[in-house]
Design an enzyme around this catalytic site. Structure first.
Site, PDB file in Angstrom:
ATOM      1  N   GLY A  26       0.819  -1.206   0.000  1.00 34.70           N
ATOM      2  CA  GLY A  26       0.000   0.000   0.000  1.00 34.70           C
ATOM      3  C   GLY A  26       0.853   1.256   0.000  1.00 34.70           C
ATOM      4  N   GLY A  73       0.665  -0.496   9.585  1.00 34.86           N
ATOM      5  CA  GLY A  73       0.472   0.954   9.488  1.00 34.86           C
ATOM      6  C   GLY A  73       1.053   1.541   8.223  1.00 34.86           C
ATOM      7  N   LEU A  74       0.906   0.776   7.128  1.00 33.78           N
ATOM      8  CA  LEU A  74       1.269   1.311   5.811  1.00 33.78           C
ATOM      9  C   LEU A  74       2.693   1.853   5.702  1.00 33.78           C
ATOM     10  CD1 LEU A  74      -1.940   3.060   4.391  1.00 33.78           C
ATOM     11  CD2 LEU A  74      -0.923   0.898   3.726  1.00 33.78           C
ATOM     12  N   CYS A 102      -7.930   0.379   4.932  1.00 33.24           N
ATOM     13  CA  CYS A 102      -6.871  -0.064   5.848  1.00 33.24           C
ATOM     14  C   CYS A 102      -7.228   0.283   7.286  1.00 33.24           C
ATOM     15  CB  CYS A 102      -5.536   0.573   5.496  1.00 33.24           C
ATOM     16  SG  CYS A 102      -4.218  -0.035   6.575  1.00 33.24           S
ATOM     17  N   LYS A 109     -10.691  -1.532  -3.449  1.00 32.04           N
ATOM     18  CA  LYS A 109     -10.560  -2.632  -2.500  1.00 32.04           C
ATOM     19  C   LYS A 109     -11.447  -2.378  -1.292  1.00 32.04           C
ATOM     20  CE  LYS A 109      -7.174  -5.503  -0.138  1.00 32.04           C
ATOM     21  NZ  LYS A 109      -5.746  -5.844  -0.032  1.00 32.04           N
ATOM     22  N   GLY A 148      -2.704 -13.540   0.105  1.00 34.29           N
ATOM     23  CA  GLY A 148      -2.066 -12.623   1.037  1.00 34.29           C
ATOM     24  C   GLY A 148      -1.202 -13.351   2.047  1.00 34.29           C
TER      25      GLY A 148
HETATM   26  C1  LIG Z   1       1.025  -7.808   6.954  1.00 38.51           C
HETATM   27  C2  LIG Z   1      -0.065  -7.346   6.052  1.00 38.51           C
HETATM   28  C3  LIG Z   1       0.014  -6.117   5.405  1.00 38.51           C
HETATM   29  C4  LIG Z   1      -1.004  -5.680   4.581  1.00 38.51           C
HETATM   30  N1  LIG Z   1      -0.895  -4.478   3.946  1.00 38.51           N
HETATM   31  C5  LIG Z   1      -1.860  -4.085   3.066  1.00 38.51           C
HETATM   32  C6  LIG Z   1      -1.748  -2.896   2.326  1.00 38.51           C
HETATM   33  O1  LIG Z   1      -0.745  -2.184   2.431  1.00 38.51           O
HETATM   34  N2  LIG Z   1      -2.745  -2.550   1.478  1.00 38.51           N
HETATM   35  C7  LIG Z   1      -3.853  -3.332   1.311  1.00 38.51           C
HETATM   36  O2  LIG Z   1      -4.739  -3.000   0.527  1.00 38.51           O
HETATM   37  N3  LIG Z   1      -3.990  -4.486   1.988  1.00 38.51           N
HETATM   38  C8  LIG Z   1      -3.022  -4.868   2.868  1.00 38.51           C
HETATM   39  N4  LIG Z   1      -3.167  -6.058   3.540  1.00 38.51           N
HETATM   40  C9  LIG Z   1      -4.374  -6.852   3.330  1.00 38.51           C
HETATM   41  C10 LIG Z   1      -4.145  -7.975   2.318  1.00 38.51           C
HETATM   42  O3  LIG Z   1      -3.824  -7.477   1.055  1.00 38.51           O
HETATM   43  C11 LIG Z   1      -5.418  -8.839   2.231  1.00 38.51           C
HETATM   44  O4  LIG Z   1      -6.489  -8.028   1.801  1.00 38.51           O
HETATM   45  C12 LIG Z   1      -5.807  -9.475   3.536  1.00 38.51           C
HETATM   46  O5  LIG Z   1      -4.652  -9.892   4.238  1.00 38.51           O
HETATM   47  C13 LIG Z   1      -6.752 -10.670   3.355  1.00 38.51           C
HETATM   48  O6  LIG Z   1      -6.172 -11.662   2.575  1.00 38.51           O
HETATM   49  P1  LIG Z   1      -5.390 -12.945   3.187  1.00 38.51           P
HETATM   50  O7  LIG Z   1      -6.301 -13.559   4.189  1.00 38.51           O
HETATM   51  O8  LIG Z   1      -5.081 -13.805   2.011  1.00 38.51           O
HETATM   52  O9  LIG Z   1      -4.155 -12.398   3.830  1.00 38.51           O
HETATM   53  C14 LIG Z   1      -2.145  -6.493   4.391  1.00 38.51           C
HETATM   54  C15 LIG Z   1      -2.227  -7.726   5.026  1.00 38.51           C
HETATM   55  C16 LIG Z   1      -1.219  -8.173   5.853  1.00 38.51           C
HETATM   56  C17 LIG Z   1      -1.344  -9.498   6.523  1.00 38.51           C
END
Ligand SMILES: Cc1cc2nc3c(=O)[nH]c(=O)nc-3n(C[C@H](O)[C@H](O)[C@H](O)COP(=O)(O)O)c2cc1C
Ligand SMILES: Cc1cc2nc3c(=O)[nH]c(=O)nc-3n(C[C@H](O)[C@H](O)[C@H](O)COP(=O)(O)OP(=O)(O)OC[C@H]3O[C@@H](n4cnc5c(N)ncnc54)[C@H](O)[C@@H]3O)c2cc1C
Ligand SMILES: Cc1cc2nc3c(=O)[nH]c(=O)nc-3n(C[C@H](O)[C@H](O)[C@H](O)COP(=O)(O)OP(=O)(O)OC[C@H]3O[C@@H](n4cnc5c(N)ncnc54)[C@H](O)[C@@H]3O)c2cc1C
Ligand SMILES: Cc1cc2nc3c(=O)[nH]c(=O)nc-3n(C[C@H](O)[C@H](O)[C@H](O)COP(=O)(O)O)c2cc1C
Ligand code: FES
Ligand code: FES
Lengths: 300, 259, 300, 259
Positions: free
Chosen positions: A46, A72-73, A129, A164, A264
């Site tokens: 992100g 926290g991005l 987020c 998203k 993810g």
């Molecule tokens: C450590 C971590 C960092 C993430 N950072 C972002 C991000 O920067 N931007 C975003 O849209 N989603 C972020 N996500 C969300 C993931 O892209 C995803 O939507 C979410 O984890 C659900 O999918 P999963 O169960 O396969 O992990 C993050 C998830 C995790 C675990």
């Protein structure tokens, strides 16, 4: 001959498997484990307009079949991305989604305008987020506010625009409809669920921000239900995610109506998990006599 | 291309002190769990200070656990670990012939100059990576190790190092008190330390006072171990750094301990 | 001396551990494994005015650290309960919550009026069951509708009234506030999350109703967050639940602000799990020098 | 009071056909995993048709798995199981000396009148509970068992029953085809069957035609195994019934198969 190609908003993915934002960096580290060209696409960490250091204190906490994160991005900012990361990504022969976060509409707009000038294939607008104080998720809760944000960004954006969605939205179907009306070309869902954990010995929340984002296999049944409901309500393409760990999960999301899926948390469990998923989908298609992904999309 | 997770087969997994275990593994033949490989080319690799991510289970717990290399010889890897929670508990129950999944070597590791006179300062299980360091270093070295109330691996250490300084908090072996009571930084070209944060913090301060370069091996909760989740990040004087990628070894001066 | 007593709306629980509705029947089967008098309380299987056979097809499906269920409120009806089950429950020396479901406000009212005449200690109004077609959960999504239902039932009800909230509510805090204003004496949360699963070989949803209810450890981080948010927003007592499997989980909910906790899916994993939890809480209190539950309630 | 989950220690766990395993366990001494109990009073108990819930893991998978008693002697219990998915796969990997958790005996079991002439009709792994039934029954009995393409436990069966009728779908052993091709209901006072639903349905219809009482052992997905989740309920002519509590054995007439 099976064909795993998928097209979304005129962009062609060689297969429906995309690395999810924030779990894949900008691909560099994974490129050491497999050729990124195997992937359908990569969604960048992100990005915010300016560089961010992210949150302090504990950032990752394990839960039953899931993790809570409060990163926290942390990111190099749009310009850092364009200068230091994008050139690497462009060489990988895979679709690039720039995942854009922000805390004000203006910030989103400026970010998107800068990205218009680049070779990224799509923008994935993160209105969800949970780990930043203002904006971020707030935009993703109420359909009306989301409508405003997306409309504005739509005007500024010359790339295909994926929005998203947050599973914390008050009403995920209304939210999807609002974003569609506001001009989104596609939707991806879900982002992380707001959750928390408590350190009972210190009598304090585990995270400085108290609330963090839940991801991983634990959320899959809820994410799948949301993808199903949304895919029935809107006509634009959907990217489904939430807890996908193997090809069976991926097929479930596709049968629920998703065009593409994202992986993810799974990337943390096994760096080359996406390759297993891609190969598993191919194998499944062969065994079940499925020639193209479309045959099974939304089939249930 | 780097190898992803691969299977290791357990040669031994023995308790050496209260809650402290030593496990030895060799890589499995990709085709059969029961053939173990010990040849140089397919054996485990890595340098002192690097670590592996270990999974001794399927998906519960979800995350692997980072453990430092304590020794590698003939492709057989040794880890020294303390049972702290569920993950290490599960690993401690594994038996000879069982397998587990490993990803590594990961992280930067220690960089040493053979001509230096160095000091190693360990606290508790922090001794693990320093043992491997000690074995590889042929120069002049002093080893300071502190334990709570039970010392372990002393024979191994004394075999390699002439100058060992031991402390235990209960005085059962060596000096009664903290290892930092024994340690004097001024005589060394470089100091390397691993242990609880307060101990490392103290060692760093002592070295700073005497202008002795010091390197610390940091711990942090990890998800990916390869630099993508940003979960293990710590604050340094030169910005946010990932323990798994830019670390776990950092210059003592750059780490911001007070956080 | 540690004291695990908790009072909610004038009803005294000997400890904060209550068996959750639908996971404990009417206690009979568990009485074979331990004396029910050890429990703080028991919430009955969800009761509807008339006997129900429940749903057809698959009713239980395992997910990562959770289960999806689609039981569909199979129950003997209020009169069957009063005649055949309540006499047994009354003998157990524990607090009895009658969990009441329904598909119309009228049905709720008639049910509650019949229960007024009995010795049950409290009513737990289930406005949140995802497994019945009309009513049930619909009432638990929109705060306004919930307000109406709860107000009406409040008027009809002479027992302390706990309202059981759905995590699928559009806004859990608003929902809690509405129910409080409508006269609820306490709140319990959470019920199951709407989720789904797909049988990829048959290309069909696993459940006839498509959507089912997710429970178990997978939902704990989200449930805990909701309990935390709600306990800060309202002044009435809260019963927290969702994925509690051990005393540590229970303490987390109490520290997040819950007066009592309920154990649901855990009962299926180990029939006497509640005893472990009760003993674990006592042990924790001893070790941490806590004399009464109040000392740590909402302490974070 | 009934006992909750208790530990069993594995004596053997062997593959006897493709995907088919036989496991033998005795109860563990409550104080130590390594002492196994075989004395009558603390041994495993249960009658034919009853089952146990088994957990060979901590919390992943979350639910235990129901498996019928295949034999009990001297307190040692035998289960015969087919590897179908994750749970049974994990159990199949356990070794001698490993432990697993068991809850039981559960369910109603078969009720038999020793004077009757009975027929047992099994399909595939449905043979498991019927073996225990066969061993306990001293009266006149015929055993019909059908397999897909590999027969197992035939020696055990032939040792106890004079009249055995075997079928395999591929004809590798006995009749080529279905067991219902061999089975003739008219000669029996009672018929007992366990196997795939379509097979049991057919057996019940055949028995109904000839007015022969028939009992079926039903399968259903289970969570609790003790009657509280209502997850395993099936429709019968006398309302909803729980397979784990009112079953798994039902009169063939009361089960509504077409659902
Ligand atoms: C450590 C971590 C960092 C993430 N950072 C972002 C991000 O920067 N931007 C975003 O849209 N989603 C972020 N996500 C969300 C993931 O892209 C995803 O939507 C979410 O984890 C659900 O999918 P999963 O169960 O396969 O992990 C993050 C998830 C995790 C675990
Ligand atoms: C680079 C690196 C190298 C390591 N090398 C070794 C080694 O050689 N030998 C060894 O015994 N241990 C080592 N550790 C620590 C080891 O990874 C943890 O003890 C282990 O992950 C705990 O897992 P668990 O499931 O047993 O405990 P958990 O149940 O995960 O946690 C138990 C307790 O430890 C705390 N905790 C867990 N992980 C961490 C962490 N990373 N940082 C701070 N607190 C934590 C938790 O809060 C909890 O209180 C290393 C850690 C890192 C980052
Ligand atoms: C009372 C009773 C007694 C049983 N006795 C035996 C026995 O003695 N030996 C034996 O091998 N098996 C027996 N079974 C079946 C056994 O419980 C299941 O095969 C086992 O639970 C599957 O678990 P798994 O994790 O391996 O498979 P899962 O991964 O849970 O499932 C694998 C496949 O089997 C299907 N499935 C799983 N459970 C059931 C079910 N209960 N009903 C229908 N389909 C299901 C799933 O849909 C999936 O397709 C019995 C079942 C019951 C209810
Ligand atoms: C099989 C099953 C049946 C349930 N039936 C009811 C019910 O009848 N009424 C009700 O209010 N909640 C019902 N619930 C929800 C539980 O009471 C509880 O709110 C939910 O399962 C979350 O808690 P847990 O994670 O501890 O199970 C049921 C849950 C399960 C798993
Ligand atoms: S553990 Fe993921 S970035 Fe270090
Ligand atoms: S398995 Fe729970 S009622 Fe039968």
């Amino acid at each position: 001959m099976i064909n795993t190609k998928v097209e979304i908003c005129g962009v062609e993915f060689k297969n429906p498997v995309i690395a999810a934002s924030g779990t894949f960096g900008f691909g560099r580290e994974y490129a050491e484990y497999f050729p990124l060209s195997r992937l359908g696409g990569i969604s960048s960490k992100g990005l915010t307009l300016n560089k961010k250091d992210g949150n302090k204190g504990t950032r990752i906490y394990e839960t039953a079949s899931g993790i809570l994160n409060s990163i926290g991005l942390q990111n190099p900012g749009i310009e850092g991305f364009i200068k230091d990361e994008l050139p690497f990504m462009e060489k990988q022969d895979t679709i690039i989604l720039a995942n854009v976060g922000g805390s004000t509409i203006d910030e989103y707009m400026v970010s998107v305008e800068k990205l218009n000038e680049t070779n990224i294939d799509m923008i994935e607008l993160n209105i969800s987020c949970p780990n930043v104080k203002e904006g971020g998720m707030a935009f993703g809760i109420k359909s009306k506010i989301a409508y405003e944000v997306v409309s504005e960004v739509r005007n500024a954006c010359t790339k295909p625009l994926i929005v998203k969605l947050s599973p914390n939205a008050e009403n995920i179907v209304e939210m999807a409809e609002s974003c569609t009306k506001a001009g989104a070309d596609g939707l991806s869902l879900v982002n992380t669920f707001s959750g928390m954990a408590i350190d009972i010995y210190n009598r304090k929340p585990v995270f400085k921000n108290i609330i963090a984002g839940l991801s991983g296999p634990c959320i899959k049944p809820i994410a799948l239900r949301m993808v199903y409901e949304v895919s029935r309500a809107v006509d634009i393409p959907i990217i489904g995610l939430g807890g996908i760990m193997n090809y069976k999960d991926a097929i479930e999301f596709i049968m629920a109506g998703a065009h593409c899926i994202q992986v993810g948390t799974g990337n943390f469990i096994k760096p080359d998990i996406s390759i297993d998923i891609i190969e598993g989908i191919e194998q499944f298609m062969k065994e079940e006599g499925i020639e193209s992904i479309e045959e099974i999309r939304g089939v249930i | 291309m780097k190898q992803g997770y691969r299977k290791g087969i357990i040669h031994s997994n023995i308790q050496i002190a209260t809650n402290i275990y030593e496990i030895k593994l060799s890589p499995c033949h990709p085709e059969s769990d029961s053939i173990s490989l010990t040849m140089e080319e397919s054996g485990f690799q890595g340098k002192p200070g690097q670590f592996y991510m270990l999974r001794g289970w399927e998906l519960d717990p979800l995350l692997p656990r980072p453990i430092s290399i304590c020794d590698i010889s003939d492709g057989i890897i040794t880890f020294l670990y303390e049972v702290r929670g569920r993950g290490t508990h599960i690993i401690s129950k594994l038996k000879k012939g069982d397998t587990l999944e490993l990803l590594g070597p990961l992280g930067n590791g220690f960089d040493l100059n053979i001509e230096d006179k160095i000091a190693i300062v360990s606290g508790g299980i922090g001794v693990a990576p320093l043992i491997y360091l000690m074995k590889g270093f042929k120069g002049d070295m002093d080893f300071y190790c502190g334990f709570r109330n039970e010392a372990y691996y002393l024979d191994e250490i004394r075999e390699h190092v002439d100058n060992t300084h031991i402390s235990t908090e209960d005085g059962s072996v060596g000096h009664r008190g903290f290892v930092t009571d024994l340690f004097l930084p001024k005589r060394y070209d470089m100091v390397l330390t691993c242990g609880p944060i307060p101990m490392m913090n103290r060692v760093v301060e002592m070295c700073k006072d005497k202008n002795v370069p010091v390197y610390v091996s940091m711990e942090s909760r990890m998800a990916c171990g390869i630099g993508t989740c940003l979960g293990c990040t710590i604050e340094t004087t030169s910005g946010m750094k990932r323990v798994c990628k830019e670390g776990p070894v950092f210059s003592g001066e750059e780490v911001k301990f007070n956080d």
